[in-house]
Design a protein around this motif. Structure first.
Motif, short mmCIF file in Angstrom:
data_model
loop_
_atom_site.label_atom_id
_atom_site.label_comp_id
_atom_site.label_asym_id
_atom_site.label_seq_id
_atom_site.Cartn_x
_atom_site.Cartn_y
_atom_site.Cartn_z
N VAL A 109 25.40 50.07 48.63
CA VAL A 109 26.30 50.80 49.54
C VAL A 109 27.66 50.12 49.55
N ASP A 110 28.70 50.88 49.31
CA ASP A 110 30.06 50.34 49.34
C ASP A 110 30.89 51.18 50.29
N LYS A 111 31.77 50.55 51.05
CA LYS A 111 32.62 51.32 51.96
C LYS A 111 33.65 52.14 51.18
N ARG A 164 37.29 50.74 42.14
CA ARG A 164 38.50 50.02 42.57
C ARG A 164 38.30 49.37 43.93
N SER A 165 37.08 48.96 44.24
CA SER A 165 36.88 48.38 45.57
C SER A 165 36.96 46.86 45.51
N GLY A 166 37.30 46.28 46.66
CA GLY A 166 37.28 44.83 46.80
C GLY A 166 38.53 44.15 46.26
N ALA A 167 38.42 42.84 46.13
CA ALA A 167 39.57 42.01 45.78
C ALA A 167 40.12 42.28 44.39
N VAL A 168 39.26 42.80 43.51
CA VAL A 168 39.71 42.99 42.12
C VAL A 168 40.25 44.41 41.91
N SER A 179 44.71 38.91 36.32
CA SER A 179 45.25 38.50 35.02
C SER A 179 44.55 37.26 34.46
N ALA A 180 43.59 36.74 35.22
CA ALA A 180 42.85 35.58 34.71
C ALA A 180 41.43 35.60 35.24
N ILE A 181 40.54 34.98 34.48
CA ILE A 181 39.20 34.68 34.99
C ILE A 181 39.26 33.22 35.36
N PHE A 192 41.32 45.85 52.58
CA PHE A 192 40.05 46.53 52.86
C PHE A 192 38.89 45.56 53.08
N ASN A 193 39.06 44.27 52.85
CA ASN A 193 37.98 43.32 53.17
C ASN A 193 38.25 42.76 54.56
N SER A 194 37.41 43.13 55.50
CA SER A 194 37.79 42.90 56.89
C SER A 194 36.72 42.13 57.68
N GLY A 245 35.23 32.78 50.82
CA GLY A 245 34.38 31.68 50.38
C GLY A 245 34.39 31.48 48.88
N SER A 246 35.00 32.40 48.14
CA SER A 246 34.89 32.31 46.69
C SER A 246 36.10 31.67 46.02
N HIS A 247 37.21 31.55 46.73
CA HIS A 247 38.43 30.98 46.11
C HIS A 247 38.54 29.53 46.60
N SER A 248 39.68 29.14 47.13
CA SER A 248 39.84 27.76 47.55
C SER A 248 39.56 27.58 49.04
N GLY A 279 29.13 35.37 46.72
CA GLY A 279 30.57 35.65 46.63
C GLY A 279 31.26 35.11 47.87
N ASP A 280 32.17 35.89 48.42
CA ASP A 280 32.87 35.46 49.63
C ASP A 280 31.93 35.30 50.82
N ALA A 281 30.75 35.91 50.73
CA ALA A 281 29.83 35.90 51.87
C ALA A 281 29.03 34.60 51.99
N PHE A 292 35.43 32.27 42.34
CA PHE A 292 36.35 33.33 41.94
C PHE A 292 35.60 34.60 41.52
N SER A 293 36.23 35.41 40.63
CA SER A 293 35.61 36.70 40.27
C SER A 293 34.35 36.49 39.45
N SER A 294 34.45 35.61 38.45
CA SER A 294 33.32 35.42 37.52
C SER A 294 32.15 34.72 38.20
O1 SFD Z 1 44.70 34.35 40.55
C1 SFD Z 1 32.01 46.85 52.24
N1 SFD Z 1 40.54 36.29 42.79
C2 SFD Z 1 40.61 35.86 41.47
N2 SFD Z 1 39.55 35.54 40.73
C3 SFD Z 1 39.65 35.28 39.40
O2 SFD Z 1 38.64 35.00 38.72
N3 SFD Z 1 40.85 35.36 38.76
C4 SFD Z 1 42.02 35.66 39.43
O3 SFD Z 1 43.07 35.78 38.83
C5 SFD Z 1 41.91 35.82 40.87
N4 SFD Z 1 43.07 36.04 41.65
C6 SFD Z 1 42.90 36.90 42.73
C7 SFD Z 1 41.64 36.95 43.38
C8 SFD Z 1 41.55 37.68 44.57
C9 SFD Z 1 42.66 38.40 45.02
C10 SFD Z 1 42.54 39.16 46.31
C11 SFD Z 1 43.86 38.41 44.28
C12 SFD Z 1 43.97 37.67 43.13
C13 SFD Z 1 45.03 39.22 44.73
C14 SFD Z 1 39.27 36.10 43.53
C15 SFD Z 1 38.22 37.18 43.28
O4 SFD Z 1 38.77 38.44 43.32
C16 SFD Z 1 37.10 37.04 44.32
O5 SFD Z 1 36.62 35.73 44.19
C17 SFD Z 1 35.92 38.00 44.12
O6 SFD Z 1 36.38 39.32 44.04
C18 SFD Z 1 34.92 37.85 45.26
O7 SFD Z 1 33.85 38.74 45.05
P1 SFD Z 1 33.06 39.41 46.30
O8 SFD Z 1 32.04 40.33 45.73
O9 SFD Z 1 32.63 38.36 47.24
O10 SFD Z 1 34.19 40.26 47.07
P2 SFD Z 1 34.95 41.61 46.57
O11 SFD Z 1 35.05 41.66 45.09
O12 SFD Z 1 36.24 41.66 47.32
O13 SFD Z 1 33.99 42.81 47.06
C19 SFD Z 1 33.76 43.12 48.41
C20 SFD Z 1 33.06 44.47 48.44
O14 SFD Z 1 32.57 44.76 49.75
C21 SFD Z 1 32.91 46.08 50.11
N5 SFD Z 1 32.90 46.12 51.56
N6 SFD Z 1 31.03 47.68 51.81
C22 SFD Z 1 30.30 48.30 52.76
N7 SFD Z 1 30.48 48.13 54.10
C23 SFD Z 1 31.46 47.30 54.55
N8 SFD Z 1 31.64 47.12 55.87
C24 SFD Z 1 32.28 46.62 53.61
N9 SFD Z 1 33.32 45.75 53.70
C25 SFD Z 1 33.69 45.44 52.44
C26 SFD Z 1 34.26 46.29 49.43
O15 SFD Z 1 34.59 47.65 49.32
C27 SFD Z 1 33.98 45.64 48.08
O16 SFD Z 1 33.27 46.53 47.26
S1 SFD Z 1 44.18 34.72 41.81
O17 SFD Z 1 45.26 35.15 42.69
O18 SFD Z 1 43.41 33.69 42.35
#
Ligand code: SFD
Ligand code: AMP
Length: 630
Positions: free
Chosen positions: A43-45, A50-54, A59-61, A221-223, A385-388, A423-425, A433-435
């Protein structure tokens, strides 16, 4: 109020969220579910593509350990993460992600993600752990694989998960939420639940105002849904004080990693002084972590902030200097010009791949990065929780690596039976990070499948309880409808508060009392006490949130989620009687780092008693290594 249908979905494993961790979980769970004849539902909101932080792409992993080539070891990565987090990290969790992350990256490439390669066909690194990608479509590629694995019939998009379902034994047995488009209230009943709904932004007042309000580094949208869900389920939480404040290109929040690591750019104050050199003595105060390499992210912030506080701003990324320096390494003039063009295009692509607004800001301010520097600044605080940062649920480690204190049966299970996080949770395992989030999602999903195979069904939640939740969750619609004519301005009403006004109040409290931008990220026990008192009033008013439509109902609950994240944060900053991460926050009344605070500061909410408890947890190293000195 219009009638809302209740839709019940019964499944075995419920994945809440559709981001990087959830997509990893989907792929892995689908594989093991087939073998065990189990059903997996996601289930995704929003829409997974195109949901979430990515959402905008990246531009990098940022996490690739490159174990196979022997370039790095898992221990190297643990050292890096521990040092960056000033000693506070769960090494078992970091190790588990680090040993699996490369395979997630290889999957991304197999699924079609273009990773930069050099002439010999090797990945182009941005830094030691980071790979350059053409990542505009990163999320679409990763989501496609997840969708293929689960099948679209098992995916619910645009359904906002609001609340966990807990049986009378305290096990998590599902979740409820609502459609943001239709009059449908969803009840998901499951044997195991994965909380993967990202971190939180807009808990603190952002720097952006007016028409730019939604602009932040972290996606609006991540709240705070992950934090809320796990806290309300009764899970122990960790590192709730560790917010993340990235340094970004000012106002449009463009990334700095490529500039610092790939282009080896300097950052200077307005007088041309490089604070990382001129302020080096300050690092001694934060020994041993002040002396490690790379300097921890919060200390890099801190040195910059000291310059700003002395009136030496603006602070600049010296893009012009870096591009000239690299091109001058090419002796032939024609080739040099070509190189400069190439660098320019890489610089623009870095933004276009993940922060398009920064490219727009450059264009609209006539910025040629090869000619003039650009301002950088510390953002507002985020929970990620997934970045710094490190905030998240306290989860079990893997059996083969975790000390017994950190192991309770299934990797990535929270302290609540049947509830998993990644992940962030999940907390205390930064720099995934993303990977790494994708890899951790896979680990958690495999754990959840084992849990279901071993434990079978949980208890049922009575219908009356579900009805109560439905009434509570939809109440803002009723409140608005019944009272909207009590005033001429729908934003000002004696009987309800709209979510935007509610959010402004939350942000003001956090900004002024919990160390936001306006107070230079500084707070104290007394400030936090006052902040918590005001938050209590806000909590009372949360009962009076009003919503005009589906969209506003979503906004209401996003803000309730944020409010709980805020409370966990303030309580934990207050509990930790020291300053450990200057540059993220500074406790004016406890300005030093203390040896006896080299522990995890955890908290837990008891839903039955409506009480919080705070606890210290020991840091148990699995590597026993001292920080690598510079
Ligand atoms: O450079 C509900 N991140 C980067 N990671 C990298 O590997 N390289 C980068 O270049 C990165 N950069 C970066 C990064 C993040 C951001 C915001 C920017 C730039 C601008 C970090 C990663 O993106 C991050 O570590 C991961 O995405 C974390 O994964 P996860 O799964 O914990 O979170 P998510 O991907 O944001 O997904 C959240 C999901 O939850 C949904 N959601 N669904 C249902 N009900 C609810 N109430 C909900 N609330 C949220 C969302 O829709 C989404 O699907 S750099 O700048 O560092
Ligand atoms: P960022 O764009 O700031 O998110 O950085 C991307 C990656 O580079 C992350 O892994 C950061 O931790 C790392 N990074 C950014 N700036 C620096 C720096 N000055 N020194 C070391 N690592 C950095």
């Amino acid at each position: 109020m219009a009638k809302w249908e209740t839709v019940e979905v019964t499944t075995d494993v419920l994945i809440c969220g559709g981001g990087m961790a959830a997509c990893g979980a989907a792929v892995e769970a689908a594989h093991w579910a087939k073998k065990n004849n189990l059903k997996v539902t996601l289930v995704d909101k929003a829409a997974m593509d195109r949901s979430g932080a990515v959402a905008m792409g990246l531009s990098a992993i940022n996490q690739y350990v490159d174990i196979n080539s022997g370039a790095n070891t898992v221990k190297d990565y643990i050292d890096y993460v521990r040092n960056d987090l000033m000693g506070i990290t769960r090494e078992d969790l970091v190790a588990n992600i680090a040993r699996h992350v490369d395979s997630s990256v290889h999957l991304f490439e197999k699924w079609g993600l273009p990773i930069w390669k050099d002439k010999e066909g090797k990945y182009v690194h941005e830094g030691r752990w980071q790979l350059m990608i053409n990542g505009e479509s990163y999320k679409i590629i990763v989501a496609e694989a997840a969708k293929n694995a689960l099948g679209v019939d098992n995916i619910y998009e645009r359904v906002f998960i609001t609340e966990p379902l807990i049986d009378d034994q305290g096990r998590c047995v599902g979740a409820v939420g609502f459609s943001v488009r239709e009059n449908k209230f969803y009840v998901f009943k499951a044997k195991a639940v994965l909380a993967m709904m990202g971190g939180a932004v807009h808990v603190f007042k952002p720097r952006s105002t007016g028409e730019g309000l939604g602009r932040s580094w972290y996606p609006p949208f991540n709240s705070g849904a992950s934090a809320y869900f796990t806290i309300k389920a009764g899970a122990e939480m960790t590192c709730q004080e560790v917010r993340f404040i990235p340094v970004r290109f000012k106002d449009a929040y463009g990334p700095v990693g490529a500039w610092f690591l790939l282009f080896k750019s300097r950052a200077t104050n307005a007088l041309g002084e490089a604070y990382m050199q001129t302020r080096r003595d300050e690092l001694d105060k934060w020994k041993p972590y002040g002396l490690v390499k790379p300097v921890p992210a919060n200390l890099r912030n801190w040195l910059m902030m000291l310059d700003v506080m002395e009136g030496k701003g603006p602070i600049y990324m010296r893009t012009e200097e870096a591009l000239q320096r690299i091109s001058e390494e090419v002796p032939d003039e024609k080739e040099r010009k070509k190189k400069l063009k190439e660098l320019e295009s890489e610089a623009w692509e870095d933004f276009l791949d993940m922060t398009i607004s920064q490219a727009l800001l450059w264009a609209s301010t006539n910025t040629f990065p090869e000619e003039k520097p650009s301002e950088i600044a510390a953002c507002e605080p985020y929970f990620i929780g997934s970045h710094s940062g490190a905030s998240g649920a306290w989860v079990s480690g893997p059996e083969d690596l975790a000390p017994k204190e950190y192991f309770w049966g299934y990797p990535n299970m929270t302290t609540v039976q049947g509830l998993f996080a990644a992940g962030d949770a999940s907390g205390a395992s930064s720099h995934k990070f993303s990977s790494g989030s994708h890899a951790e999602g896979r680990i958690a999903a495999k754990g959840a499948i084992s849990f279901v195979a071993d434990n079978g069904d949980g208890g049922d939640v009575p219908d009356a309880k579900i009805e109560e939740l439905k009434e509570r969750i939809l109440r803002p619609l009723d409140l608005f409808e019944q009272n909207q004519n009590a005033s001429t301005d729908p934003d000002v009403n004696p009987n309800y508060i709209r979510p935007k006004q509610f959010m402004f109040r939350l942000q003001k409290i956090m900004d002024e009392y919990a160390g936001g931008v306006s107070t230079n990220f500084t707070t104290s026990e007394k400030m936090l006490e006052k902040g918590l008192e005001l938050l209590e009033f806000l909590r009372e008013d949360a009962e009076k949130l009003g919503a005009e439509n589906h969209h506003e109902l979503l906004r209401c609950w996003e803000n309730v989620h944020r409010m709980w994240q805020a409370e966990a944060h303030m309580r934990t900053i207050m509990f930790r009687e020291e300053t450990r991460w200057p540059g993220y926050y500074f406790r004016a009344d406890k300005p030093e780092m203390k040896d006896d605070w080299k522990v995890f500061a955890n908290c837990k909410y008891d839903p039955k008693a409506n009480e919080w408890s705070m606890m210290k947890r020991d840091i148990i190293s699995i590597t026993e290594s001292a920080p690598a000195m510079a």
